[in-house]
Write a protein that holds these residues in place. Structure first.
Motif, PDB file in Angstrom:
ATOM      1  N   MET A  51       1.079  -1.059  -0.265  1.00  0.00           N
ATOM      2  CA  MET A  51       0.075   0.009  -0.193  1.00  0.00           C
ATOM      3  C   MET A  51       0.670   0.836   0.433  1.00  0.00           C
ATOM      4  N   ARG A  52       1.685   1.233   0.381  1.00  0.00           N
ATOM      5  CA  ARG A  52       2.388   2.188   1.080  1.00  0.00           C
ATOM      6  C   ARG A  52       3.743   2.771  -1.077  1.00  0.00           C
ATOM      7  N   LEU A  53       3.802   2.007  -1.226  1.00  0.00           N
ATOM      8  CA  LEU A  53       4.329   1.658  -2.641  1.00  0.00           C
ATOM      9  C   LEU A  53       3.176   2.239  -3.820  1.00  0.00           C
ATOM     10  N   ALA A  54       1.794   1.932  -3.873  1.00  0.00           N
ATOM     11  CA  ALA A  54       0.511   2.301  -4.365  1.00  0.00           C
ATOM     12  C   ALA A  54       0.805   3.773  -4.170  1.00  0.00           C
ATOM     13  N   GLU A  94       9.680   5.705  -9.337  1.00  0.00           N
ATOM     14  CA  GLU A  94       9.379   4.055  -9.090  1.00  0.00           C
ATOM     15  C   GLU A  94      10.914   3.766  -8.102  1.00  0.00           C
ATOM     16  N   VAL A  95      11.600   4.223  -8.778  1.00  0.00           N
ATOM     17  CA  VAL A  95      13.425   3.845  -7.992  1.00  0.00           C
ATOM     18  C   VAL A  95      13.726   4.792  -6.616  1.00  0.00           C
ATOM     19  N   ILE A  96      13.424   6.087  -6.579  1.00  0.00           N
ATOM     20  CA  ILE A  96      13.030   6.975  -5.961  1.00  0.00           C
ATOM     21  C   ILE A  96      12.113   5.885  -4.134  1.00  0.00           C
ATOM     22  N   VAL A  97      11.161   5.750  -4.728  1.00  0.00           N
ATOM     23  CA  VAL A  97      10.170   5.431  -3.671  1.00  0.00           C
ATOM     24  C   VAL A  97      10.554   4.560  -3.596  1.00  0.00           C
ATOM     25  N   MET A  98      11.863   3.250  -4.552  1.00  0.00           N
ATOM     26  CA  MET A  98      12.237   1.950  -3.378  1.00  0.00           C
ATOM     27  C   MET A  98      12.677   1.991  -2.817  1.00  0.00           C
ATOM     28  N   ARG A  99      13.822   2.996  -2.651  1.00  0.00           N
ATOM     29  CA  ARG A  99      15.120   3.507  -2.662  1.00  0.00           C
ATOM     30  C   ARG A  99      14.414   3.698  -0.664  1.00  0.00           C
ATOM     31  N   GLU A 100      13.769   5.460  -1.225  1.00  0.00           N
ATOM     32  CA  GLU A 100      14.084   5.403   0.205  1.00  0.00           C
ATOM     33  C   GLU A 100      12.745   5.647   0.878  1.00  0.00           C
ATOM     34  N   PHE A 101      11.592   5.061  -0.049  1.00  0.00           N
ATOM     35  CA  PHE A 101      10.507   4.782   1.180  1.00  0.00           C
ATOM     36  C   PHE A 101      10.904   3.333   1.709  1.00  0.00           C
ATOM     37  N   ASP A 102      10.769   2.288   1.090  1.00  0.00           N
ATOM     38  CA  ASP A 102      11.113   0.729   1.017  1.00  0.00           C
ATOM     39  C   ASP A 102      12.475   0.269   1.228  1.00  0.00           C
ATOM     40  N   GLN A 103      13.408   1.389   1.471  1.00  0.00           N
ATOM     41  CA  GLN A 103      14.573   1.080   2.015  1.00  0.00           C
ATOM     42  C   GLN A 103      15.269  -0.449   1.104  1.00  0.00           C
ATOM     43  N   MET A 104      14.562  -0.001  -0.060  1.00  0.00           N
ATOM     44  CA  MET A 104      15.327  -1.354  -1.067  1.00  0.00           C
ATOM     45  C   MET A 104      16.494  -1.866  -1.661  1.00  0.00           C
ATOM     46  N   SER A 105      17.596  -2.483  -1.847  1.00  0.00           N
ATOM     47  CA  SER A 105      18.608  -2.323  -2.493  1.00  0.00           C
ATOM     48  C   SER A 105      18.357  -2.323  -4.111  1.00  0.00           C
ATOM     49  N   TYR A 106      20.014  -1.143  -4.521  1.00  0.00           N
ATOM     50  CA  TYR A 106      19.417  -1.874  -6.113  1.00  0.00           C
ATOM     51  C   TYR A 106      19.305  -3.154  -6.284  1.00  0.00           C
ATOM     52  N   ALA A 107      19.253  -4.481  -5.713  1.00  0.00           N
ATOM     53  CA  ALA A 107      19.459  -5.085  -6.834  1.00  0.00           C
ATOM     54  C   ALA A 107      18.217  -5.834  -6.215  1.00  0.00           C
ATOM     55  N   GLU A 108      17.315  -5.586  -5.451  1.00  0.00           N
ATOM     56  CA  GLU A 108      16.101  -5.748  -5.383  1.00  0.00           C
ATOM     57  C   GLU A 108      14.984  -5.024  -6.269  1.00  0.00           C
ATOM     58  N   ILE A 109      15.417  -3.668  -6.350  1.00  0.00           N
ATOM     59  CA  ILE A 109      14.900  -2.535  -7.040  1.00  0.00           C
ATOM     60  C   ILE A 109      15.902  -3.359  -8.642  1.00  0.00           C
ATOM     61  N   ALA A 110      16.370  -3.964  -9.320  1.00  0.00           N
ATOM     62  CA  ALA A 110      16.565  -3.851 -11.188  1.00  0.00           C
ATOM     63  C   ALA A 110      15.739  -5.252 -10.921  1.00  0.00           C
ATOM     64  N   GLU A 111      15.563  -5.702  -9.306  1.00  0.00           N
ATOM     65  CA  GLU A 111      14.767  -7.673  -9.730  1.00  0.00           C
ATOM     66  C   GLU A 111      13.186  -6.843 -10.131  1.00  0.00           C
ATOM     67  N   VAL A 112      12.321  -6.121  -9.360  1.00  0.00           N
ATOM     68  CA  VAL A 112      11.020  -5.660  -9.131  1.00  0.00           C
ATOM     69  C   VAL A 112      10.840  -5.183 -10.696  1.00  0.00           C
ATOM     70  N   LEU A 113      11.878  -4.162 -11.282  1.00  0.00           N
ATOM     71  CA  LEU A 113      11.754  -3.586 -12.260  1.00  0.00           C
ATOM     72  C   LEU A 113      12.479  -4.419 -13.739  1.00  0.00           C
ATOM     73  N   GLN A 114      12.677  -5.027 -13.853  1.00  0.00           N
ATOM     74  CA  GLN A 114      13.295  -6.351 -14.563  1.00  0.00           C
ATOM     75  C   GLN A 114      14.583  -5.022 -15.423  1.00  0.00           C
TER      76      GLN A 114
END
Lengths: 183, 174
Positions: free
Chosen positions: A32-35, A136-156
């Motif tokens: 929901m936070r991401l949405a 997409e990348v800024i919210v996943m990094r700053e809000f969800d604290q996702m790693s670069y690898a995790e972001i890369a996997e989600v966004l392919q």
């Protein structure tokens, strides 16, 4: 011991409705936070979240566990959010940036170019002004604290692309935020 | 933005994405480079600003509606599957009836009927004579082996077409 995500997906694919609802409870908050970050309004975010989980429900039997369940859900959500955003683009008016007055915000006394944003300025709205691929990348990094690898996997996308998009997103965000704090 | 070649690594350092060795290098460099130290502070400042804008978590009513939407979808999807299965079943039965009826009609029309009792649909006394329908249709006597003499060709065709009415007997008598 609580079943893992993969076990819940397998149970749900076999028709166990309770397992799918357990999966929803486990991931709804983060999704929901991401949405919300990727949608124009909270109501839109709720639609996106529902479409995400319904899409996941439809695809239960096709989930091949090559990615984690969380990644799989986020991938669906990002696609749904983009679709929703494009659909509502034409009917959407300019996002509100609320400011009670027009006086400039005080600068950090320490100098060095640090930017302090007036609390009345809606930072989240500024984030939504970013290009979709930057948002997409800024919210996943700053809000969800996702790693670069995790972001890369989600966004392919490659990790290098994540880094360059993040760099541009931060530069763009800084510029936009400064525009509301300079004279 | 600094011209220092190390600035390209500052973002990864700030995001905790460097290996242990590279992280140590970055820390040593930042302590000695004012430009990189300033850029790092800008990155941290931006993150602090964004942290204040983190969306609020899902509300109980939103979670409730989410569960309800999923349950409704699952229920309707289940109903649709049942209707689909029923539809397939009925189609299979209808197809079977059609195939059996067609086979029966074909057999009755052109097959080995004994000719006793009232004429059945598709059969005719002309067929009972052993004469082929092609010959009857064109009004030509069938002179092939096994064919029996018939009455007037036109009457034969008529009788054959209206099916089942009494036609000439095996010797061609009305």
């Amino acid at each position: 011991m609580e079943p893992g995500d993969l076990e819940l997906v397998r149970q749900a694919a076999r028709g166990d409705g309770a397992a799918f609802h357990a999966l929803v409870d486990r991931h709804a908050a983060e999704l929901m936070r991401l949405a919300v970050s990727l949608s124009a309004t909270r109501a839109d975010a709720e639609d996106v979240l529902q479409e995400t989980f319904i899409g996941a429900y439809q695809g239960l039997s096709r989930f091949d566990a090559r990615a984690s369940v969380k990644t799989w859900l986020k991938r669906i959500l990002v696609r749904q959010a983009a679709r929703h955003w494009n659909r509502s683009k034409r009917s959407r008016s300019a996002l509100p940036i609320e400011a009670a007055d027009t006086s400039p915000a005080p600068r950090d006394a320490g100098g060095g170019g640090a930017v302090r944003v007036d609390q009345r300025i809606d930072v989240a709205a500024v984030v939504k002004m970013l290009a979709p691929e930057h948002r997409e990348v800024i919210v996943m990094r700053e809000f969800d604290q996702m790693s670069y690898a995790e972001i890369a996997e989600v966004l392919q996308i490659p990790i290098g692309t994540v880094e360059s998009r993040l760099h541009r997103a931060r530069a763009d965000l800084r510029t936009k935020l400064e525009a509301y704090t300079t004279d | 933005m600094s011209d220092c070649p190390f600035t390209s690594l500052l973002q990864a350092y700030h995001d905790g994405q460097l290996s242990a060795g590279r992280k140590r290098e970055a820390e040593e460099h930042v302590s000695a480079c004012a430009a990189c130290a300033a850029e790092l502070e800008r990155l941290r400042d931006l993150s602090r600003t964004l942290a204040d804008a983190r969306p609020e978590p899902i509300r109980p009513d939103e979670l409730g509606r989410l569960h309800e939407a999923i349950a409704t979808y699952a229920r309707e999807a289940g109903d649709d599957r049942r209707i689909l299965r029923l539809g397939f079943g009925l189609s299979a039965v209808a197809a079977s009836i059609l195939i059996i009826s067609t086979a029966w009609l074909y057999d009755g029309q052109f097959g080995k009927s004994s000719g006793h009792g009232p004429a059945s649909p598709g059969s005719s006394s002309v067929a009972n004579t052993g004469e082929s329908w092609e010959h009857v249709a064109v009004g030509k006597p069938d002179t092939s082996a096994g064919a029996r003499p018939t009455g007037t060709a036109r009457n034969d065709v008529t009788n054959w077409m209206i099916g089942g009415t009494k036609g000439p007997d095996a010797h061609g008598n009305p």
